[in-house]
Motif scaffolding. Structure first.
Motif, PDB file in Angstrom:
ATOM      1  N   GLN A 201       1.117 -10.437  -3.689  1.00  0.00           N
ATOM      2  CA  GLN A 201      -0.191  -9.810  -3.766  1.00  0.00           C
ATOM      3  C   GLN A 201      -0.799  -9.911  -5.165  1.00  0.00           C
ATOM      4  O   GLN A 201      -2.024  -9.956  -5.321  1.00  0.00           O
ATOM      5  CB  GLN A 201      -0.077  -8.327  -3.373  1.00  0.00           C
ATOM      6  CG  GLN A 201       0.373  -8.090  -1.945  1.00  0.00           C
ATOM      7  CD  GLN A 201      -0.658  -8.543  -0.932  1.00  0.00           C
ATOM      8  OE1 GLN A 201      -1.853  -8.358  -1.132  1.00  0.00           O
ATOM      9  NE2 GLN A 201      -0.203  -9.161   0.151  1.00  0.00           N
ATOM     10  N   LEU A 202       0.080  -9.927  -6.176  1.00  0.00           N
ATOM     11  CA  LEU A 202      -0.387  -9.942  -7.569  1.00  0.00           C
ATOM     12  C   LEU A 202       0.299 -11.073  -8.338  1.00  0.00           C
ATOM     13  O   LEU A 202       1.025 -10.833  -9.312  1.00  0.00           O
ATOM     14  CB  LEU A 202      -0.074  -8.590  -8.243  1.00  0.00           C
ATOM     15  CG  LEU A 202      -0.617  -7.348  -7.533  1.00  0.00           C
ATOM     16  CD1 LEU A 202      -0.046  -6.087  -8.168  1.00  0.00           C
ATOM     17  CD2 LEU A 202      -2.132  -7.323  -7.580  1.00  0.00           C
TER      18      LEU A 202
ATOM     19  N   VAL B  96       0.837  -1.197   0.000  1.00  0.00           N
ATOM     20  CA  VAL B  96       0.000   0.000   0.000  1.00  0.00           C
ATOM     21  C   VAL B  96       0.874   1.251   0.000  1.00  0.00           C
ATOM     22  O   VAL B  96       0.590   2.236  -0.681  1.00  0.00           O
ATOM     23  CB  VAL B  96      -0.946   0.009   1.221  1.00  0.00           C
ATOM     24  CG1 VAL B  96      -1.937   1.169   1.127  1.00  0.00           C
ATOM     25  CG2 VAL B  96      -1.702  -1.300   1.328  1.00  0.00           C
ATOM     26  N   LEU B  97       1.963   1.212   0.762  1.00  0.00           N
ATOM     27  CA  LEU B  97       2.877   2.344   0.814  1.00  0.00           C
ATOM     28  C   LEU B  97       3.523   2.598  -0.544  1.00  0.00           C
ATOM     29  O   LEU B  97       3.691   3.754  -0.962  1.00  0.00           O
ATOM     30  CB  LEU B  97       3.950   2.086   1.875  1.00  0.00           C
ATOM     31  CG  LEU B  97       4.963   3.194   2.116  1.00  0.00           C
ATOM     32  CD1 LEU B  97       4.268   4.467   2.569  1.00  0.00           C
ATOM     33  CD2 LEU B  97       5.993   2.753   3.160  1.00  0.00           C
ATOM     34  N   LEU B  98       3.895   1.520  -1.240  1.00  0.00           N
ATOM     35  CA  LEU B  98       4.466   1.666  -2.581  1.00  0.00           C
ATOM     36  C   LEU B  98       3.498   2.401  -3.510  1.00  0.00           C
ATOM     37  O   LEU B  98       3.883   3.310  -4.243  1.00  0.00           O
ATOM     38  CB  LEU B  98       4.802   0.288  -3.160  1.00  0.00           C
ATOM     39  CG  LEU B  98       6.095  -0.363  -2.680  1.00  0.00           C
ATOM     40  CD1 LEU B  98       6.125  -1.835  -3.078  1.00  0.00           C
ATOM     41  CD2 LEU B  98       7.300   0.353  -3.251  1.00  0.00           C
TER      42      LEU B  98
ATOM     43  N   GLU C 116      -1.841   1.596 -13.930  1.00  0.00           N
ATOM     44  CA  GLU C 116      -0.895   2.671 -14.230  1.00  0.00           C
ATOM     45  C   GLU C 116       0.132   2.814 -13.122  1.00  0.00           C
ATOM     46  O   GLU C 116       1.335   2.923 -13.369  1.00  0.00           O
ATOM     47  CB  GLU C 116      -1.646   3.987 -14.419  1.00  0.00           C
ATOM     48  CG  GLU C 116      -0.726   5.178 -14.680  1.00  0.00           C
ATOM     49  CD  GLU C 116      -1.477   6.497 -14.718  1.00  0.00           C
ATOM     50  OE1 GLU C 116      -0.810   7.542 -14.765  1.00  0.00           O
ATOM     51  OE2 GLU C 116      -2.724   6.475 -14.691  1.00  0.00           O
ATOM     52  N   GLN C 117      -0.338   2.824 -11.876  1.00  0.00           N
ATOM     53  CA  GLN C 117       0.577   2.997 -10.762  1.00  0.00           C
ATOM     54  C   GLN C 117       1.469   1.780 -10.565  1.00  0.00           C
ATOM     55  O   GLN C 117       2.613   1.899 -10.118  1.00  0.00           O
ATOM     56  CB  GLN C 117      -0.204   3.308  -9.490  1.00  0.00           C
ATOM     57  CG  GLN C 117      -0.821   4.706  -9.494  1.00  0.00           C
ATOM     58  CD  GLN C 117      -1.527   5.019  -8.192  1.00  0.00           C
ATOM     59  OE1 GLN C 117      -2.689   5.383  -8.169  1.00  0.00           O
ATOM     60  NE2 GLN C 117      -0.824   4.868  -7.085  1.00  0.00           N
TER      61      GLN C 117
ATOM     62  N   ARG D 102      -6.079   8.572   0.500  1.00  0.00           N
ATOM     63  CA  ARG D 102      -6.389   7.530   1.469  1.00  0.00           C
ATOM     64  C   ARG D 102      -5.366   6.410   1.364  1.00  0.00           C
ATOM     65  O   ARG D 102      -4.852   6.120   0.290  1.00  0.00           O
ATOM     66  CB  ARG D 102      -7.797   6.986   1.244  1.00  0.00           C
ATOM     67  CG  ARG D 102      -8.889   8.018   1.477  1.00  0.00           C
ATOM     68  CD  ARG D 102     -10.265   7.396   1.341  1.00  0.00           C
ATOM     69  NE  ARG D 102     -10.463   6.785   0.023  1.00  0.00           N
ATOM     70  CZ  ARG D 102     -10.855   5.525  -0.161  1.00  0.00           C
ATOM     71  NH1 ARG D 102     -11.078   4.747   0.887  1.00  0.00           N
ATOM     72  NH2 ARG D 102     -11.028   5.050  -1.378  1.00  0.00           N
ATOM     73  N   PHE D 103      -5.100   5.785   2.493  1.00  0.00           N
ATOM     74  CA  PHE D 103      -4.089   4.725   2.541  1.00  0.00           C
ATOM     75  C   PHE D 103      -4.725   3.398   2.160  1.00  0.00           C
ATOM     76  O   PHE D 103      -4.904   2.488   2.979  1.00  0.00           O
ATOM     77  CB  PHE D 103      -3.483   4.661   3.946  1.00  0.00           C
ATOM     78  CG  PHE D 103      -2.189   3.885   4.011  1.00  0.00           C
ATOM     79  CD1 PHE D 103      -1.071   4.300   3.305  1.00  0.00           C
ATOM     80  CD2 PHE D 103      -2.094   2.739   4.774  1.00  0.00           C
ATOM     81  CE1 PHE D 103       0.111   3.583   3.368  1.00  0.00           C
ATOM     82  CE2 PHE D 103      -0.919   2.013   4.851  1.00  0.00           C
ATOM     83  CZ  PHE D 103       0.190   2.445   4.144  1.00  0.00           C
ATOM     84  N   VAL D 104      -5.092   3.280   0.879  1.00  0.00           N
ATOM     85  CA  VAL D 104      -5.712   2.063   0.353  1.00  0.00           C
ATOM     86  C   VAL D 104      -5.146   1.795  -1.034  1.00  0.00           C
ATOM     87  O   VAL D 104      -4.635   2.702  -1.706  1.00  0.00           O
ATOM     88  CB  VAL D 104      -7.251   2.195   0.253  1.00  0.00           C
ATOM     89  CG1 VAL D 104      -7.868   2.335   1.630  1.00  0.00           C
ATOM     90  CG2 VAL D 104      -7.637   3.375  -0.640  1.00  0.00           C
ATOM     91  N   LEU D 105      -5.234   0.545  -1.481  1.00  0.00           N
ATOM     92  CA  LEU D 105      -4.784   0.199  -2.827  1.00  0.00           C
ATOM     93  C   LEU D 105      -5.754   0.766  -3.861  1.00  0.00           C
ATOM     94  O   LEU D 105      -6.973   0.674  -3.678  1.00  0.00           O
ATOM     95  CB  LEU D 105      -4.700  -1.320  -2.992  1.00  0.00           C
ATOM     96  CG  LEU D 105      -3.528  -2.030  -2.318  1.00  0.00           C
ATOM     97  CD1 LEU D 105      -3.705  -3.540  -2.426  1.00  0.00           C
ATOM     98  CD2 LEU D 105      -2.208  -1.601  -2.928  1.00  0.00           C
TER      99      LEU D 105
END
Length: 408
Positions: free
Chosen positions: A215-216, A101-103, A171-172, A160-163
């Motif tokens: 995660q992916l 999430v931080l990334l 894109e991100q 917000r601190f969410v994916l």
């Protein structure tokens, strides 16, 4: 615990603690500063008193107190709280790793591409502002201001601190992968200094990429990037002599390559190439796998390497890709063909004076018999790099060519 283990622990915990604070307080800029302060405090106190039972909880406690200090702006209170920090019982903190999430937060859509990369390298990758400045070829003060503005923009955007989801997430993710790629490259070949590589930084890039892959797991480019890192990092023990001198790929003792990493990397390459839509990291991993497949340098399938570079050049045109293709082309069609391709790069100002272009041209000139030209380009390349290990290697090559010139 060795100094390397100690540094690695702090590097691993810092983004996790930052994620915890941002999730709890939602003040990214202040949280990032607070975590840096806590890490510095840990470096001093833990080295003298030992690592606490809950190092992550200790860091969260101290960083939280530092954040409270910033908000209250009360110097006397700050000094009292810092004095108490070592005595306080560490807080219970969630076991969730918020690094992913931080990334994504560091790759916020309100930031420019350069700011996203710089902030991620600083907040998650652990690079200093000076190292990031060298990567972007700008003064350190300029980079410091850019990172500061990036944190301010994230705060102003009320993120917000969410994916993220959907197209924004895709894109991100591409930006996140590029940042991890840069971190690994800085670890694989240090851009400056006396050391050839920084294994701790390369390991951190691998760790972060594993986090993304966990995660992916179905994203082929994520899989390809992890494979590329593992296959490349597997060669680390063979890349330098005991005295720290660089050993080129074709001269490495392949028995020193890490077979476990090679096996894992090869399996990931096969998995990533199952996707018919190929991306740049999948192709680079396939190239690394082709080198790993060869028992000796002489057995390398250079035709396949060149073909893969052609595809990579088509989908992700870049002068460095063309430079690497010139090396493969020289192996299949001779040094003259490689030099002809390098001549086309002279029109591209992005590589003008780059030590890599100069050193490849020197190598191909040496192979073609132009020893005077090779000597001149090896010397120019040595002066163009800030890495002392690369300088020594290029000066050695130049001296070897000069010795050949002097023979009757």
């Amino acid at each position: 615990m060795t100094a390397t283990d100690f540094e690695g622990l702090l590097r691993e915990l810092a983004p996790q603690v930052l994620g915890t604070l941002v999730r709890r307080y939602g003040r990214f800029e202040g949280c990032e500063d607070a975590v840096q302060e806590a890490v510095l405090a840990a470096a001093v106190q833990w080295s003298a008193e030992g690592v606490p039972e809950s190092p992550r909880g200790w860091l969260v406690t101290v960083a939280s107190r530092r954040l409270v200090d910033q908000v209250r702006s009360d110097r006397a209170r700050r000094e009292r709280e810092w004095a108490m920090a070592a005595e306080v019982v560490p807080e219970e903190v969630p076991g969730t790793d918020d690094t992913l999430v931080l990334l994504f937060l560091c790759c916020h859509p309100t930031l420019t591409a350069a700011s996203r990369t710089a902030l991620t390298l600083r907040a998650v990758g652990g690079l200093t502002t000076a190292e990031i400045a060298r990567a972007f070829l700008v003064p350190e003060a300029t980079m410091a201001a850019r990172i500061s503005r990036a944190k301010q923009r994230i705060r102003a955007a009320g993120s917000r601190f969410v994916l993220p989801v959907g197209a924004e997430r895709e894109e991100q993710l591409r930006v996140v992968l590029h940042v991890l790629y840069l971190i690994f490259n800085e670890g694989y070949i240090a851009s400056s200094g006396s050391e050839l590589h920084r294994a701790d930084l390369a390991r951190e890039a691998i760790r972060l990429t594993r986090t993304v892959h966990e995660q992916l797991p179905g994203d082929s480019e994520v899989t390809g990037l992890l494979a590329l890192m593992l296959l490349t990092h597997a060669r680390r023990e063979a890349r330098a002599t005991a005295s720290g001198d660089l050993v080129p790929l074709d001269e490495q003792d392949r028995s020193k390559w890490d077979r476990a990493l090679l096996g894992e990397g090869m399996a990931l390459v096969r998995a990533s190439l199952a996707d018919p839509a190929l991306g740049p990291y999948q192709l680079q991993a396939a190239i690394a796998a082709t080198h790993a497949d060869a028992a000796t340098a002489a057995e390398t399938d250079w035709s396949q390497v060149h073909a893969l570079y052609l595809v990579l050049e088509r989908i992700a045109p870049n002068p460095m890709v063309t430079l690497n293709r010139a090396i493969a082309l020289a192996e299949t069609e001779g040094p003259a063909a490689g030099l002809a391709l390098l001549a086309a790069l002279d029109e591209d100002g992005r590589l003008a004076g780059h030590h890599r272009l100069l050193s490849v041209r020197a190598h191909l000139l040496e192979r073609s018999g132009d020893l005077a030209g090779a000597f001149a380009h090896y010397r120019r390349a040595a002066k163009a790099t800030a890495s002392l290990a690369e300088q020594r290697h290029l000066e050695f090559r130049a001296a070897r060519v000069r010795a050949r010139q002097s023979r009757p």
